[in-house]
Scaffold this active site. Structure first.
Site, PDB file in Angstrom:
ATOM      1  N   PHE A   1      19.678  -5.689  56.213  1.00 50.70           N
ATOM      2  CA  PHE A   1      20.064  -4.868  54.918  1.00 50.70           C
ATOM      3  C   PHE A   1      19.875  -3.352  55.676  1.00 50.70           C
ATOM      4  O   PHE A   1      18.471  -3.145  55.955  1.00 50.70           O
ATOM      5  CB  PHE A   1      19.292  -4.496  53.816  1.00 50.70           C
ATOM      6  CG  PHE A   1      20.246  -3.847  53.094  1.00 50.70           C
ATOM      7  CD1 PHE A   1      21.792  -4.654  52.661  1.00 50.70           C
ATOM      8  CD2 PHE A   1      19.788  -2.175  53.300  1.00 50.70           C
ATOM      9  CE1 PHE A   1      22.572  -2.712  51.915  1.00 50.70           C
ATOM     10  CE2 PHE A   1      21.121  -0.921  51.701  1.00 50.70           C
ATOM     11  CZ  PHE A   1      21.844  -1.252  51.388  1.00 50.70           C
TER      12      PHE A   1
ATOM     13  N   ASP B   1      11.064  -7.950  53.136  1.00 49.33           N
ATOM     14  CA  ASP B   1      11.718  -7.453  52.035  1.00 49.33           C
ATOM     15  C   ASP B   1      12.427  -8.174  50.963  1.00 49.33           C
ATOM     16  O   ASP B   1      12.642  -9.505  51.142  1.00 49.33           O
ATOM     17  CB  ASP B   1      13.065  -6.226  52.817  1.00 49.33           C
ATOM     18  CG  ASP B   1      13.524  -6.198  52.234  1.00 49.33           C
ATOM     19  OD1 ASP B   1      14.175  -5.949  50.769  1.00 49.33           O
ATOM     20  OD2 ASP B   1      14.041  -4.578  52.237  1.00 49.33           O
TER      21      ASP B   1
ATOM     22  N   TYR C   1      16.494  -3.457  40.828  1.00 49.17           N
ATOM     23  CA  TYR C   1      17.796  -3.295  39.820  1.00 49.17           C
ATOM     24  C   TYR C   1      18.675  -4.821  40.186  1.00 49.17           C
ATOM     25  O   TYR C   1      19.486  -4.418  40.103  1.00 49.17           O
ATOM     26  CB  TYR C   1      18.305  -2.193  40.177  1.00 49.17           C
ATOM     27  CG  TYR C   1      18.342  -1.510  41.869  1.00 49.17           C
ATOM     28  CD1 TYR C   1      19.839  -2.043  43.002  1.00 49.17           C
ATOM     29  CD2 TYR C   1      17.770  -0.837  42.177  1.00 49.17           C
ATOM     30  CE1 TYR C   1      18.926  -1.742  44.132  1.00 49.17           C
ATOM     31  CE2 TYR C   1      17.503  -0.027  43.520  1.00 49.17           C
ATOM     32  CZ  TYR C   1      18.442  -0.698  44.434  1.00 49.17           C
ATOM     33  OH  TYR C   1      18.814  -0.527  46.203  1.00 49.17           O
ATOM     34  N   LYS C   2      18.743  -5.845  41.055  1.00 51.75           N
ATOM     35  CA  LYS C   2      19.684  -6.952  41.590  1.00 51.75           C
ATOM     36  C   LYS C   2      18.616  -7.833  39.932  1.00 51.75           C
ATOM     37  O   LYS C   2      19.324  -7.812  38.797  1.00 51.75           O
ATOM     38  CB  LYS C   2      18.881  -6.824  42.503  1.00 51.75           C
ATOM     39  CG  LYS C   2      19.517  -5.891  44.102  1.00 51.75           C
ATOM     40  CD  LYS C   2      19.733  -6.559  45.101  1.00 51.75           C
ATOM     41  CE  LYS C   2      19.883  -5.559  45.882  1.00 51.75           C
ATOM     42  NZ  LYS C   2      20.991  -4.771  46.502  1.00 51.75           N
TER      43      LYS C   2
ATOM     44  N   ARG D   1      31.432 -10.988  48.119  1.00 47.84           N
ATOM     45  CA  ARG D   1      30.416 -11.811  47.555  1.00 47.84           C
ATOM     46  C   ARG D   1      30.028 -11.774  45.900  1.00 47.84           C
ATOM     47  O   ARG D   1      30.463 -11.037  45.127  1.00 47.84           O
ATOM     48  CB  ARG D   1      29.375 -10.479  48.050  1.00 47.84           C
ATOM     49  CG  ARG D   1      28.702 -10.173  49.430  1.00 47.84           C
ATOM     50  CD  ARG D   1      27.226  -9.362  49.298  1.00 47.84           C
ATOM     51  NE  ARG D   1      26.825  -8.339  48.021  1.00 47.84           N
ATOM     52  CZ  ARG D   1      26.141  -7.757  47.749  1.00 47.84           C
ATOM     53  NH1 ARG D   1      24.847  -8.494  48.809  1.00 47.84           N
ATOM     54  NH2 ARG D   1      26.433  -6.711  47.000  1.00 47.84           N
TER      55      ARG D   1
END
Lengths: 396, 396
Positions: free
Chosen positions: B128, B197, B222-223, B371
């Protein structure tokens, strides 16, 4: 004496043009809240707004809210709401991260904007400690040296080796206000950049960042701006520096095209360049709502009431409290006073506990300082009189 | 075919031991929410908890909540709630700041823990982007050089010049899972530190940080952890490194005695050393409440369902979608698959808009990747079948 001062408080409250703002806050008359310089009171409409953000924007719209609910642009949009409170034109303030993280961005960026042959970062020696710790790290990571200086002596301390100076506008402990215009001018005359920490001034007095050509500034939003516990801080980057602003924290949301998700970093234009990671939406939108209480309020009116409140509180303390029991650390001169009164007192921890017990909420700065913050939007002259009266009873 | 797969979905849902978790979330049956890998759904009890934090803890208790409501210790307390989800014993995880800021802390700290003669930071080239941008800044500020490497080739790329390697556990774009145990071992054999990560893995599969002797790790909440939009990230510092952990952001809340407010920085012991500024309470306590949905849920059960869901979704896609219309970028092998399916598709932007219009919410990664994230706590097999069916209708 007590009756006279109580009458005087009533007269001052009756004439107070900001008196109507108090009803915008969730306050009860049992408490005199003089800790708004640490955590501002809750604006009464904020709970409903937060509930809407949680239930509808997150719970129902979910991912769509990044666009449809304006989440993505919140940092710069809320920055533009704060801008007039600190004397900045739009497009120069971005909200996000803690004050400490913003101090790091600002000090490193200032060093990078400065003449690279300059070796020193001058730091307010009386500063709130995080600024000093973070400036030390910024110095270490940019190969500079920290020079701690009392702001009163700053003019003589900045010189040809100074890359940047980091100064607090109002000292968190004593409430001493430093002269931003003259110190900024002195820093500029030395060829250095001025970085101001506005944590204890923004929302309590006019700041005038643009007018005085401040280079970079940071501040928190949970004191006089009432954004809520630990609400996001802000970073001001003067427009003239934005093109060369080189962040040590170049996170993806400061990219010129964040959703291209390219491996090479290319910074966005404008204040957005000060963003880092994904913005913390719940806290950020609570802050945005909290800023509504400033609609139609001028920083000049706030400053006038702040000085009147602190003058009156000192008058009451002098009338009520036995001589010698407390020593005022806050300067008497208006030009050198923020919006708090700090009293040194021998048995300060016991006294503050007793005050809080009796509904007068200030705070303690170890070992011996009682702090009383006066938030002009919701503290009344009657509050000031009562606080002095209860303090006196506690000290007798 | 469609009927057979719908029946199969019903049977799988009936046998799903995690099926009961869905009712813990605010979800409606009109939507198939496959974007929990970007923003997790709202746990149904969170709004009431947030309302209590705002109205009572902030609005009524105000400043007292720092102690009485446990605000001050929230970062390490919530860290200890996350710890079991990433295979860490208590005392090694602290919550706060964004992922980007934590990547900066972790990479700089790793370099400082490494042999100072080593000159390189190896970074996952498929990462990312924020990790790459921030690692580049960390390299610049510590005098190191970035070496971008595909994680598949990392074992051969780390060597005597490597100070640290930063790797994503699951690739955000393709859903490819990297082998944390073997890569960590390879990094260690090279004498370097491993920084992981976990943004796209924590909450979707077992991580095993302690077991595999990872040095430092970061992740967002938050995922798959459903903490809310932009909720605070976390930092893991293995216990053996805590004494020498040297933060580039030594804010006041990481001080051994923060309220002494002394000018000299002296770091606290333990994970607390990873704290920086004042914690962002509203977002942090929303996250804390959101973590309740994990009570009694094992990461192993989550992983089993995640693989079953993605297997089944792929089976449905292969049955329904005309050959050649989509190409699966996510590895078929379980050992190399995270909890999302990424499909390359020629007219991906149009297709994703149409899917969302029809109630199947995934997302787009430019230019051509669809996705679909599968959150085992609330996505059903019926959701997977419906998503594939609607995708097929959109593509026909």
């Amino acid at each position: 004496m007590s009756e006279q001062l109580a009458d005087r408080a009533a007269a001052l409250d009756a004439a107070d043009e900001l008196a109507g703002c108090r009803k915008l806050f969730a306050l009860d008359d049992a408490t005199v809240y003089l800790d708004g310089n640490s955590l501002g009171a809750l604006p009464a409409h904020v709970p409903d707004r937060v509930a809407d953000v949680v239930r509808r924007e997150w719970g129902e719209l979910r991912i769509r809210s990044w666009g449809e609910s304006g989440w993505w642009t919140a940092p710069e949009r809320i920055g533009d709401r704060i801008a007039p409170l600190i004397g900045a034109q739009a497009g120069q303030v971005v909200v996000g991260d803690s004050t400490s993280v913003n101090v790091f961005k600002a000090v490193v960026a200032a060093v990078r904007l400065a003449d690279p042959t300059r070796t020193e970062i001058v730091v307010d020696a009386t500063t709130f400690p995080t600024d000093g710790y973070i400036a030390e790290s910024a110095a270490r990571m940019t190969g500079k040296r920290i020079v701690p200086v009392d702001p009163e002596e700053l003019t003589g301390a900045v010189g040809p080796a100074t890359a940047a100076a980091l100064v607090n506008h109002v000292d968190y402990r004593t409430g001493r206000l430093h002269d931003l215009p003259s110190l900024t001018a002195a820093i500029h005359r030395a060829g250095a950049l001025a970085v101001w920490d506005l944590c204890h001034s923004a929302g309590a007095l006019p700041v005038g960042l643009d007018e005085h050509r401040v280079d970079l500034a940071v501040g928190c939003t949970y004191k006089y701006l009432n954004g809520g516990p630990g609400s996001p801080a802000y970073l001001y980057v003067a427009e003239r520096h934005q093109g060369a602003f080189d962040s040590p924290l170049p996170g993806w949301t400061s990219h010129a095209d964040p959703f291209a998700m390219t491996p090479g970093y290319r910074p966005a234009d404008g204040a957005v360049r000060g963003r880092v990671g994904t913005p913390d939406i719940l806290s950020m939108l609570a802050l945005e709502a909290a800023l509504d209480v400033w609609d139609g309020v001028s920083p000049a009116a706030v400053r006038a009431k702040s000085l009147a409140l602190t003058d009156f509180f000192l008058q009451c303390v002098e009338s009520y409290v036995p001589p010698g029991r407390v020593e005022c650390l806050t300067p008497r001169e208006h030009a050198r006073r923020g919006s708090q009164i700090a009293l040194r007192c021998e048995d300060a921890p016991r006294v503050m506990s007793a005050l809080i017990e009796k509904g007068v909420v200030g705070d303690l700065r170890r070992p011996d300082v009682l702090r009383f913050g006066f938030t002009p939007l919701y503290v009344s002259f009657a509050d000031a009189e009562r606080a002095a009266r209860v303090l006196s009873a506690t000290l007798h």
